[in-house]
Design a protein around this motif. Structure first.
Motif: not given
Lengths: 373, 133
Positions: A340-347, A354-363
Protein backbone atom coordinates in the motif's frame (compact mmCIF):
# COMPACT_ATOMS: atom_id res chain seq x y z
CA UNK A 1 38.06 4.52 9.62
CA UNK A 2 38.28 0.81 9.13
CA UNK A 3 40.02 -0.16 5.92
CA UNK A 4 38.21 -2.75 3.80
CA UNK A 5 39.97 -6.05 4.30
CA UNK A 6 42.11 -7.39 1.49
CA UNK A 7 40.49 -10.63 0.48
CA UNK A 8 42.28 -13.91 0.99
CA UNK A 9 41.53 -17.39 -0.36
CA UNK A 10 39.14 -16.01 -2.95
CA UNK A 11 38.61 -17.30 -6.46
CA UNK A 12 40.49 -15.36 -9.11
CA UNK A 13 39.55 -14.75 -12.72
CA UNK A 14 42.18 -15.19 -15.49
CA UNK A 15 42.46 -11.37 -15.53
CA UNK A 16 43.34 -11.00 -11.84
CA UNK A 17 47.01 -10.17 -12.50
CA UNK A 18 45.94 -7.58 -15.09
CA UNK A 19 43.74 -5.87 -12.48
CA UNK A 20 46.46 -5.69 -9.84
CA UNK A 21 48.97 -4.43 -12.44
CA UNK A 22 46.53 -1.59 -13.19
CA UNK A 23 46.43 -0.74 -9.49
CA UNK A 24 42.82 -1.87 -9.01
CA UNK A 25 41.29 -1.97 -5.55
CA UNK A 26 40.34 -5.64 -5.10
CA UNK A 27 37.39 -6.73 -2.95
CA UNK A 28 35.49 -9.90 -2.13
CA UNK A 29 32.48 -10.15 -4.43
CA UNK A 30 30.52 -13.31 -3.54
CA UNK A 31 33.72 -15.30 -3.08
CA UNK A 32 35.61 -13.78 -6.00
CA UNK A 33 38.55 -11.37 -5.83
CA UNK A 34 37.23 -8.68 -8.16
CA UNK A 35 38.28 -5.10 -9.00
CA UNK A 36 35.86 -2.63 -7.40
CA UNK A 37 37.55 0.27 -9.18
CA UNK A 38 40.78 1.23 -10.98
CA UNK A 39 40.81 5.06 -10.84
CA UNK A 40 37.53 5.66 -8.97
CA UNK A 41 33.88 4.65 -9.16
CA UNK A 42 32.60 8.12 -10.15
CA UNK A 43 35.04 8.56 -13.04
CA UNK A 44 34.43 5.03 -14.35
CA UNK A 45 30.65 5.43 -14.08
CA UNK A 46 30.70 8.67 -16.05
CA UNK A 47 33.06 7.18 -18.65
CA UNK A 48 30.66 4.28 -19.33
CA UNK A 49 27.72 6.70 -19.75
CA UNK A 50 29.60 8.79 -22.34
CA UNK A 51 32.11 6.43 -23.97
CA UNK A 52 32.94 2.77 -23.35
CA UNK A 53 34.00 0.78 -20.29
CA UNK A 54 35.43 -2.75 -20.19
CA UNK A 55 34.42 -4.97 -17.27
CA UNK A 56 35.81 -8.34 -16.24
CA UNK A 57 32.72 -10.45 -15.54
CA UNK A 58 34.45 -13.82 -15.64
CA UNK A 59 32.93 -14.63 -12.25
CA UNK A 60 29.65 -15.30 -14.05
CA UNK A 61 28.83 -18.99 -14.32
CA UNK A 62 28.07 -20.88 -17.54
CA UNK A 63 26.03 -24.08 -17.47
CA UNK A 64 25.41 -26.00 -20.69
CA UNK A 65 22.11 -27.86 -20.98
CA UNK A 66 22.04 -30.12 -23.99
CA UNK A 67 20.34 -33.23 -25.32
CA UNK A 68 16.94 -34.54 -26.40
CA UNK A 69 14.32 -33.01 -24.12
CA UNK A 70 16.46 -30.03 -23.02
CA UNK A 71 13.78 -27.61 -24.22
CA UNK A 72 11.02 -29.38 -22.30
CA UNK A 73 13.21 -29.70 -19.22
CA UNK A 74 14.05 -25.98 -19.06
CA UNK A 75 10.53 -24.98 -20.03
CA UNK A 76 9.25 -26.87 -16.96
CA UNK A 77 12.10 -25.67 -14.73
CA UNK A 78 12.43 -21.93 -15.48
CA UNK A 79 9.85 -19.17 -15.11
CA UNK A 80 9.97 -17.55 -18.55
CA UNK A 81 8.47 -19.08 -21.70
CA UNK A 82 11.19 -20.65 -23.86
CA UNK A 83 8.91 -20.37 -26.88
CA UNK A 84 10.06 -16.72 -26.97
CA UNK A 85 13.51 -18.04 -27.95
CA UNK A 86 14.93 -18.91 -31.33
CA UNK A 87 18.46 -19.86 -32.41
CA UNK A 88 21.07 -17.26 -31.33
CA UNK A 89 18.55 -15.44 -29.15
CA UNK A 90 18.87 -14.68 -25.42
CA UNK A 91 16.06 -14.71 -22.82
CA UNK A 92 16.05 -13.46 -19.23
CA UNK A 93 14.44 -15.79 -16.71
CA UNK A 94 14.25 -16.69 -13.06
CA UNK A 95 14.79 -20.12 -11.59
CA UNK A 96 12.60 -20.72 -8.52
CA UNK A 97 12.24 -23.37 -5.87
CA UNK A 98 8.99 -25.24 -5.24
CA UNK A 99 7.69 -22.37 -3.06
CA UNK A 100 8.32 -19.81 -5.78
CA UNK A 101 11.35 -18.32 -4.07
CA UNK A 102 14.20 -17.22 -6.34
CA UNK A 103 17.30 -19.39 -6.73
CA UNK A 104 18.85 -17.04 -9.28
CA UNK A 105 18.19 -14.74 -12.21
CA UNK A 106 19.76 -16.03 -15.39
CA UNK A 107 20.15 -15.54 -19.13
CA UNK A 108 19.29 -18.40 -21.47
CA UNK A 109 21.33 -18.53 -24.69
CA UNK A 110 19.79 -20.83 -27.33
CA UNK A 111 22.34 -22.25 -29.78
CA UNK A 112 19.77 -24.63 -31.20
CA UNK A 113 16.62 -26.18 -29.83
CA UNK A 114 17.73 -28.62 -27.11
CA UNK A 115 21.14 -26.87 -26.84
CA UNK A 116 21.31 -24.05 -24.28
CA UNK A 117 23.83 -22.14 -22.20
CA UNK A 118 22.67 -20.59 -18.95
CA UNK A 119 24.59 -17.55 -17.69
CA UNK A 120 24.20 -17.45 -13.92
CA UNK A 121 25.51 -15.24 -11.11
CA UNK A 122 28.96 -16.09 -9.78
CA UNK A 123 27.69 -16.71 -6.26
CA UNK A 124 24.78 -18.87 -7.44
CA UNK A 125 26.44 -21.57 -9.55
CA UNK A 126 26.15 -24.34 -6.94
CA UNK A 127 22.57 -23.46 -6.04
CA UNK A 128 21.45 -23.37 -9.69
CA UNK A 129 23.18 -26.66 -10.51
CA UNK A 130 21.49 -28.31 -7.55
CA UNK A 131 18.13 -26.86 -8.59
CA UNK A 132 18.59 -28.24 -12.12
CA UNK A 133 19.98 -31.67 -11.17
CA UNK A 134 16.93 -32.36 -9.06
CA UNK A 135 14.70 -32.39 -12.16
CA UNK A 136 16.98 -33.21 -15.11
CA UNK A 137 16.02 -36.24 -17.25
CA UNK A 138 18.69 -38.78 -18.27
CA UNK A 139 18.66 -37.69 -21.89
CA UNK A 140 19.82 -34.17 -20.99
CA UNK A 141 23.47 -33.43 -20.07
CA UNK A 142 24.24 -30.64 -17.59
CA UNK A 143 27.81 -29.37 -17.84
CA UNK A 144 29.24 -26.69 -15.58
CA UNK A 145 31.67 -24.73 -17.78
CA UNK A 146 32.15 -21.90 -15.28
CA UNK A 147 35.77 -22.73 -14.42
CA UNK A 148 36.94 -22.73 -18.02
CA UNK A 149 34.88 -19.86 -19.42
CA UNK A 150 35.78 -16.18 -19.08
CA UNK A 151 33.88 -13.05 -20.09
CA UNK A 152 34.40 -9.34 -20.55
CA UNK A 153 31.57 -6.82 -20.96
CA UNK A 154 32.04 -3.81 -23.24
CA UNK A 155 29.47 -1.19 -22.29
CA UNK A 156 28.65 2.35 -23.37
CA UNK A 157 27.48 4.43 -26.33
CA UNK A 158 30.78 3.81 -28.18
CA UNK A 159 30.71 0.03 -27.66
CA UNK A 160 29.71 -0.85 -31.25
CA UNK A 161 32.44 1.42 -32.62
CA UNK A 162 35.01 -0.18 -30.28
CA UNK A 163 33.98 -3.68 -31.31
CA UNK A 164 34.44 -2.68 -34.95
CA UNK A 165 37.55 -0.52 -34.73
CA UNK A 166 39.51 -2.35 -32.06
CA UNK A 167 38.24 -5.94 -32.21
CA UNK A 168 37.37 -6.08 -35.92
CA UNK A 169 33.78 -7.26 -35.43
CA UNK A 170 31.00 -5.64 -37.46
CA UNK A 171 28.01 -5.98 -35.15
CA UNK A 172 25.61 -3.41 -36.61
CA UNK A 173 23.21 -6.22 -37.48
CA UNK A 174 23.45 -8.00 -34.14
CA UNK A 175 20.26 -7.03 -32.30
CA UNK A 176 19.93 -6.59 -28.56
CA UNK A 177 19.48 -9.94 -26.80
CA UNK A 178 21.10 -11.88 -29.66
CA UNK A 179 24.51 -13.56 -29.87
CA UNK A 180 26.81 -15.01 -32.52
CA UNK A 181 30.05 -16.93 -32.80
CA UNK A 182 33.18 -15.09 -33.96
CA UNK A 183 36.91 -15.84 -33.98
CA UNK A 184 39.73 -14.27 -32.02
CA UNK A 185 43.27 -15.41 -32.89
CA UNK A 186 41.61 -18.22 -34.85
CA UNK A 187 39.74 -19.54 -31.84
CA UNK A 188 35.98 -19.38 -31.27
CA UNK A 189 34.41 -16.73 -29.05
CA UNK A 190 30.78 -15.83 -28.40
CA UNK A 191 29.63 -12.27 -28.72
CA UNK A 192 26.29 -11.18 -27.30
CA UNK A 193 24.58 -7.83 -27.30
CA UNK A 194 23.17 -7.14 -23.86
CA UNK A 195 24.28 -5.67 -20.61
CA UNK A 196 23.45 -4.53 -17.16
CA UNK A 197 24.32 -0.82 -17.25
CA UNK A 198 21.37 0.57 -19.22
CA UNK A 199 23.74 1.40 -22.08
CA UNK A 200 24.25 -0.35 -25.40
CA UNK A 201 26.92 -3.02 -25.04
CA UNK A 202 28.37 -6.44 -25.67
CA UNK A 203 29.84 -9.45 -23.92
CA UNK A 204 32.72 -11.54 -25.24
CA UNK A 205 32.83 -15.11 -23.89
CA UNK A 206 36.00 -17.12 -24.43
CA UNK A 207 38.23 -19.76 -22.91
CA UNK A 208 40.26 -18.65 -19.89
CA UNK A 209 43.51 -18.42 -21.87
CA UNK A 210 42.01 -16.39 -24.69
CA UNK A 211 40.43 -13.70 -22.50
CA UNK A 212 43.86 -12.28 -21.60
CA UNK A 213 44.86 -11.26 -25.17
CA UNK A 214 41.30 -10.01 -25.74
CA UNK A 215 41.58 -7.79 -22.64
CA UNK A 216 45.06 -6.67 -23.70
CA UNK A 217 43.84 -5.70 -27.17
CA UNK A 218 41.03 -3.57 -25.71
CA UNK A 219 43.19 -1.94 -23.06
CA UNK A 220 46.08 -1.26 -25.47
CA UNK A 221 43.66 0.71 -27.69
CA UNK A 222 42.79 2.58 -24.53
CA UNK A 223 41.42 6.03 -23.85
CA UNK A 224 42.20 7.35 -27.36
CA UNK A 225 39.77 4.81 -28.80
CA UNK A 226 37.28 5.53 -26.02
CA UNK A 227 38.15 2.58 -23.77
CA UNK A 228 38.89 2.47 -20.04
CA UNK A 229 38.61 -0.45 -17.61
CA UNK A 230 35.71 -0.19 -15.17
CA UNK A 231 35.20 -2.08 -11.94
CA UNK A 232 32.28 -3.66 -10.15
CA UNK A 233 31.69 -0.43 -8.20
CA UNK A 234 30.68 1.41 -11.36
CA UNK A 235 28.84 -1.67 -12.61
CA UNK A 236 26.73 -1.46 -9.45
CA UNK A 237 25.93 2.27 -9.64
CA UNK A 238 25.15 1.93 -13.36
CA UNK A 239 22.80 -1.04 -12.90
CA UNK A 240 21.10 0.65 -9.95
CA UNK A 241 20.37 3.76 -12.03
CA UNK A 242 19.09 1.45 -14.78
CA UNK A 243 16.73 -0.17 -12.23
CA UNK A 244 18.24 -3.63 -12.73
CA UNK A 245 17.99 -6.07 -9.84
CA UNK A 246 21.07 -7.74 -8.34
CA UNK A 247 20.84 -11.28 -6.98
CA UNK A 248 21.79 -11.21 -3.31
CA UNK A 249 20.31 -7.71 -2.90
CA UNK A 250 16.87 -7.48 -4.53
CA UNK A 251 16.51 -11.24 -5.05
CA UNK A 252 17.25 -14.17 -2.77
CA UNK A 253 15.81 -17.48 -1.60
CA UNK A 254 13.23 -15.63 0.55
CA UNK A 255 11.96 -13.42 -2.30
CA UNK A 256 9.67 -14.20 -5.22
CA UNK A 257 9.98 -12.69 -8.71
CA UNK A 258 6.48 -11.20 -8.35
CA UNK A 259 7.51 -9.22 -5.27
CA UNK A 260 10.46 -7.95 -7.33
CA UNK A 261 8.13 -6.80 -10.14
CA UNK A 262 9.60 -9.29 -12.61
CA UNK A 263 6.16 -10.51 -13.76
CA UNK A 264 7.22 -10.01 -17.39
CA UNK A 265 9.74 -12.87 -16.93
CA UNK A 266 7.27 -15.21 -15.21
CA UNK A 267 4.94 -17.06 -17.57
CA UNK A 268 2.26 -18.29 -15.16
CA UNK A 269 0.06 -19.55 -18.00
CA UNK A 270 2.58 -21.51 -20.10
CA UNK A 271 1.34 -25.07 -20.76
CA UNK A 272 2.53 -27.58 -18.18
CA UNK A 273 3.62 -24.91 -15.70
CA UNK A 274 7.04 -24.77 -14.05
CA UNK A 275 8.64 -25.38 -10.67
CA UNK A 276 7.16 -22.88 -8.21
CA UNK A 277 4.25 -21.89 -10.43
CA UNK A 278 1.42 -22.96 -8.09
CA UNK A 279 2.73 -20.85 -5.23
CA UNK A 280 3.36 -17.89 -7.52
CA UNK A 281 -0.17 -18.20 -8.94
CA UNK A 282 -1.62 -17.92 -5.43
CA UNK A 283 0.59 -14.90 -4.78
CA UNK A 284 -0.47 -13.28 -8.05
CA UNK A 285 -4.17 -13.78 -7.16
CA UNK A 286 -3.80 -12.36 -3.65
CA UNK A 287 -1.27 -9.72 -4.64
CA UNK A 288 2.17 -9.77 -3.04
CA UNK A 289 2.24 -8.19 0.43
CA UNK A 290 5.40 -6.25 -0.41
CA UNK A 291 6.79 -4.75 -3.58
CA UNK A 292 10.18 -3.70 -4.83
CA UNK A 293 10.33 0.07 -5.34
CA UNK A 294 12.85 2.71 -6.30
CA UNK A 295 13.34 5.75 -4.10
CA UNK A 296 15.18 9.05 -4.07
CA UNK A 297 16.64 10.30 -0.82
CA UNK A 298 15.69 13.96 -0.35
CA UNK A 299 18.81 14.75 1.68
CA UNK A 300 22.55 14.20 1.59
CA UNK A 301 23.15 10.95 3.55
CA UNK A 302 23.32 7.77 1.51
CA UNK A 303 20.78 4.99 2.14
CA UNK A 304 22.43 1.57 1.97
CA UNK A 305 21.30 -2.04 2.01
CA UNK A 306 19.56 -3.32 5.18
CA UNK A 307 18.60 0.19 6.37
CA UNK A 308 14.98 0.24 7.62
CA UNK A 309 12.24 2.18 5.80
CA UNK A 310 9.52 3.97 7.81
CA UNK A 311 6.16 5.61 7.21
CA UNK A 312 4.82 7.68 10.12
CA UNK A 313 7.00 5.93 12.71
CA UNK A 314 6.06 2.43 11.54
CA UNK A 315 8.63 0.21 9.82
CA UNK A 316 7.26 -0.64 6.39
CA UNK A 317 10.29 -2.09 4.64
CA UNK A 318 14.01 -2.41 4.06
CA UNK A 319 16.54 -0.99 1.63
CA UNK A 320 18.12 -3.62 -0.66
CA UNK A 321 20.53 -1.36 -2.62
CA UNK A 322 21.46 2.29 -2.23
CA UNK A 323 24.12 4.63 -3.47
CA UNK A 324 25.02 8.07 -4.58
CA UNK A 325 23.99 8.02 -8.24
CA UNK A 326 26.37 10.01 -10.45
CA UNK A 327 24.10 10.39 -13.51
CA UNK A 328 21.01 11.18 -11.41
CA UNK A 329 23.06 13.54 -9.26
CA UNK A 330 21.58 12.42 -5.95
CA UNK A 331 21.10 9.51 -3.60
CA UNK A 332 18.89 6.69 -4.84
CA UNK A 333 18.07 3.14 -3.94
CA UNK A 334 15.73 0.21 -4.16
CA UNK A 335 13.96 -1.65 -1.41
CA UNK A 336 10.90 -3.63 -0.41
CA UNK A 337 7.92 -1.85 1.14
CA UNK A 338 4.39 -2.92 2.06
CA UNK A 339 2.30 -2.85 -1.09
CA UNK A 340 0.00 0.00 0.00
CA UNK A 341 3.03 2.31 0.27
CA UNK A 342 4.57 1.30 -3.07
CA UNK A 343 2.99 3.96 -5.32
CA UNK A 344 5.40 6.50 -6.89
CA UNK A 345 5.11 9.82 -5.09
CA UNK A 346 4.70 8.25 -1.64
CA UNK A 347 6.78 9.99 1.02
CA UNK A 348 8.84 7.65 3.23
CA UNK A 349 11.66 7.94 5.73
CA UNK A 350 14.86 5.92 5.86
CA UNK A 351 16.89 5.51 9.02
CA UNK A 352 20.50 6.47 8.23
CA UNK A 353 23.08 6.54 11.04
CA UNK A 354 20.34 6.75 13.66
CA UNK A 355 18.45 9.59 11.96
CA UNK A 356 15.23 9.51 9.90
CA UNK A 357 15.90 10.98 6.48
CA UNK A 358 13.07 11.87 4.05
CA UNK A 359 12.80 10.00 0.76
CA UNK A 360 10.26 9.57 -2.00
CA UNK A 361 9.20 6.51 -3.94
CA UNK A 362 9.82 7.00 -7.65
CA UNK A 363 9.22 5.04 -10.82
CA UNK A 364 12.03 2.76 -12.08
CA UNK A 365 14.39 3.09 -13.87
CA UNK A 366 16.13 6.23 -12.59
CA UNK A 367 18.01 6.62 -15.88
CA UNK A 368 16.18 5.48 -19.05
CA UNK A 369 17.77 2.60 -20.96
CA UNK A 370 19.52 3.79 -24.12
CA UNK A 371 18.19 2.65 -27.42
CA UNK A 372 21.05 1.38 -29.55
CA UNK A 373 22.28 3.01 -32.70
CA UNK B 1 46.90 16.08 -1.45
CA UNK B 2 46.77 18.48 -4.35
CA UNK B 3 49.28 21.12 -3.32
CA UNK B 4 51.88 21.80 -0.67
CA UNK B 5 49.73 24.20 1.32
CA UNK B 6 49.64 22.58 4.72
CA UNK B 7 47.29 23.74 7.39
CA UNK B 8 49.15 21.59 9.88
CA UNK B 9 52.84 20.87 10.39
CA UNK B 10 53.20 17.36 8.97
CA UNK B 11 56.27 16.55 11.02
CA UNK B 12 54.28 17.09 14.24
CA UNK B 13 51.26 14.99 13.30
CA UNK B 14 50.35 11.80 15.09
CA UNK B 15 48.00 9.10 13.92
CA UNK B 16 45.40 6.68 15.27
CA UNK B 17 45.49 3.00 14.22
CA UNK B 18 42.21 3.78 12.45
CA UNK B 19 43.93 6.31 10.10
CA UNK B 20 42.85 9.63 11.63
CA UNK B 21 45.62 12.25 11.93
CA UNK B 22 45.84 14.62 14.89
CA UNK B 23 47.57 17.97 15.31
CA UNK B 24 47.74 19.17 18.91
CA UNK B 25 48.08 22.82 20.03
CA UNK B 26 47.76 23.25 23.78
CA UNK B 27 44.70 21.14 24.57
CA UNK B 28 43.03 21.60 21.18
CA UNK B 29 43.35 18.72 18.70
CA UNK B 30 42.60 19.18 15.00
CA UNK B 31 41.55 15.92 13.31
CA UNK B 32 41.48 14.70 9.74
CA UNK B 33 42.06 11.46 7.86
CA UNK B 34 45.34 10.43 6.26
CA UNK B 35 46.09 10.48 2.56
CA UNK B 36 46.19 6.69 2.70
CA UNK B 37 42.68 6.66 4.23
CA UNK B 38 41.16 9.05 1.68
CA UNK B 39 42.52 6.87 -1.12
CA UNK B 40 40.96 3.78 0.47
CA UNK B 41 37.62 5.53 0.97
CA UNK B 42 37.78 7.19 -2.52
CA UNK B 43 35.10 9.48 -4.01
CA UNK B 44 33.69 11.09 -0.85
CA UNK B 45 30.10 12.23 -1.50
CA UNK B 46 28.87 13.18 1.98
CA UNK B 47 30.33 13.97 5.39
CA UNK B 48 28.09 13.68 8.47
CA UNK B 49 29.91 16.02 10.87
CA UNK B 50 29.64 15.73 14.66
CA UNK B 51 27.52 18.29 16.53
CA UNK B 52 29.63 20.99 18.20
CA UNK B 53 29.46 20.51 21.96
CA UNK B 54 29.27 16.74 21.71
CA UNK B 55 31.52 14.97 24.21
CA UNK B 56 33.40 11.93 22.96
CA UNK B 57 35.65 9.29 24.44
CA UNK B 58 38.84 8.24 22.68
CA UNK B 59 38.08 5.61 19.98
CA UNK B 60 34.36 6.42 20.03
CA UNK B 61 32.68 6.88 16.64
CA UNK B 62 32.58 10.63 16.01
CA UNK B 63 31.16 10.92 12.52
CA UNK B 64 30.62 9.20 9.19
CA UNK B 65 32.23 9.72 5.80
CA UNK B 66 30.23 8.42 2.87
CA UNK B 67 31.85 7.47 -0.40
CA UNK B 68 30.19 5.97 -3.46
CA UNK B 69 31.47 2.64 -2.19
CA UNK B 70 30.45 2.60 1.49
CA UNK B 71 29.99 4.49 4.76
CA UNK B 72 33.06 4.77 7.00
CA UNK B 73 33.06 5.53 10.72
CA UNK B 74 35.62 8.09 11.85
CA UNK B 75 36.73 7.71 15.46
CA UNK B 76 37.76 10.36 17.98
CA UNK B 77 41.52 9.96 18.33
CA UNK B 78 41.40 11.72 21.73
CA UNK B 79 38.68 12.27 24.35
CA UNK B 80 37.04 15.66 24.70
CA UNK B 81 34.41 18.06 23.44
CA UNK B 82 33.85 18.99 19.80
CA UNK B 83 34.46 22.73 19.52
CA UNK B 84 34.55 23.30 15.78
CA UNK B 85 33.76 21.39 12.60
CA UNK B 86 34.81 22.04 9.00
CA UNK B 87 31.60 23.61 7.63
CA UNK B 88 33.08 23.73 4.11
CA UNK B 89 32.66 19.96 3.84
CA UNK B 90 28.85 20.31 3.85
CA UNK B 91 28.96 21.66 0.31
CA UNK B 92 32.35 20.32 -0.75
CA UNK B 93 32.83 16.82 0.72
CA UNK B 94 35.39 16.11 -2.04
CA UNK B 95 37.89 18.30 -0.12
CA UNK B 96 38.55 15.22 2.03
CA UNK B 97 39.99 13.56 -1.09
CA UNK B 98 41.65 16.62 -2.57
CA UNK B 99 43.24 18.05 0.52
CA UNK B 100 43.16 15.61 3.45
CA UNK B 101 45.73 17.53 5.55
CA UNK B 102 44.51 21.07 4.84
CA UNK B 103 41.08 22.15 3.51
CA UNK B 104 39.73 18.66 4.15
CA UNK B 105 40.23 18.68 7.95
CA UNK B 106 37.21 17.34 9.89
CA UNK B 107 36.81 18.68 13.43
CA UNK B 108 38.50 20.13 16.49
CA UNK B 109 38.37 18.59 19.95
CA UNK B 110 39.04 20.33 23.25
CA UNK B 111 40.89 17.47 24.89
CA UNK B 112 39.95 16.33 28.37
CA UNK B 113 43.06 14.16 28.71
CA UNK B 114 46.10 15.44 26.84
CA UNK B 115 48.10 12.37 27.96
CA UNK B 116 46.23 10.37 25.32
CA UNK B 117 48.53 12.06 22.80
CA UNK B 118 51.23 9.61 23.92
CA UNK B 119 49.06 6.65 22.87
CA UNK B 120 48.95 7.84 19.24
CA UNK B 121 51.37 6.74 16.51
CA UNK B 122 54.20 8.93 15.29
CA UNK B 123 54.68 9.25 11.51
CA UNK B 124 57.13 6.37 11.11
CA UNK B 125 55.05 4.01 13.26
CA UNK B 126 51.98 4.91 11.21
CA UNK B 127 53.88 4.16 8.00
CA UNK B 128 54.46 0.66 9.38
CA UNK B 129 50.72 0.23 10.13
CA UNK B 130 49.86 1.31 6.58
CA UNK B 131 52.26 -1.06 4.90
CA UNK B 132 50.87 -3.93 6.99
CA UNK B 133 47.64 -3.55 4.95
Amino acid sequence: MTVLEEPTALKKTPLYDRHTALGAKIVDFSGWAMPVYYSGILAEHEWVRKSCGVFDVSHLGEIHVKGPGAFQFLQARLTNDLNKLKDNKILYSLICDEQGFTLDDILIYQSRRDDYSLIVNGGSIGRVLEGLEKYVPESVALTDRSDDTACVAIQGPRAEEVMRGVMGYELRDLNTYFFKEEKFNGQPVWISRSGYTGEDGFEIFSSNGLIVPIWDRLLAAGREKGILPAGLGARNTLRLEAGNVLYGNELDTATTPLEAGLDWAVSLDKPGGFVGRDCLLVQRERGPARRLVGFRVLDKPVAREHYPIFKSDRKIGTVTSGSFAPTVGGNIGMGYVEKKFSEPGTGIEIEIHGRRVPAEIVKLPFVPHKKRG
Amino acid sequence: MENGEWRVDASKLKYAQTHEWVSLKGNVATVGISDHAQKEISDVVFVELPAPGRVLKQKESAMVIESVKAAFDIYAPMSGKITRVNEKLKDKPELVNRSPYADGWLFEIECSNVKEWDSLLAGDAYEAVKSAH
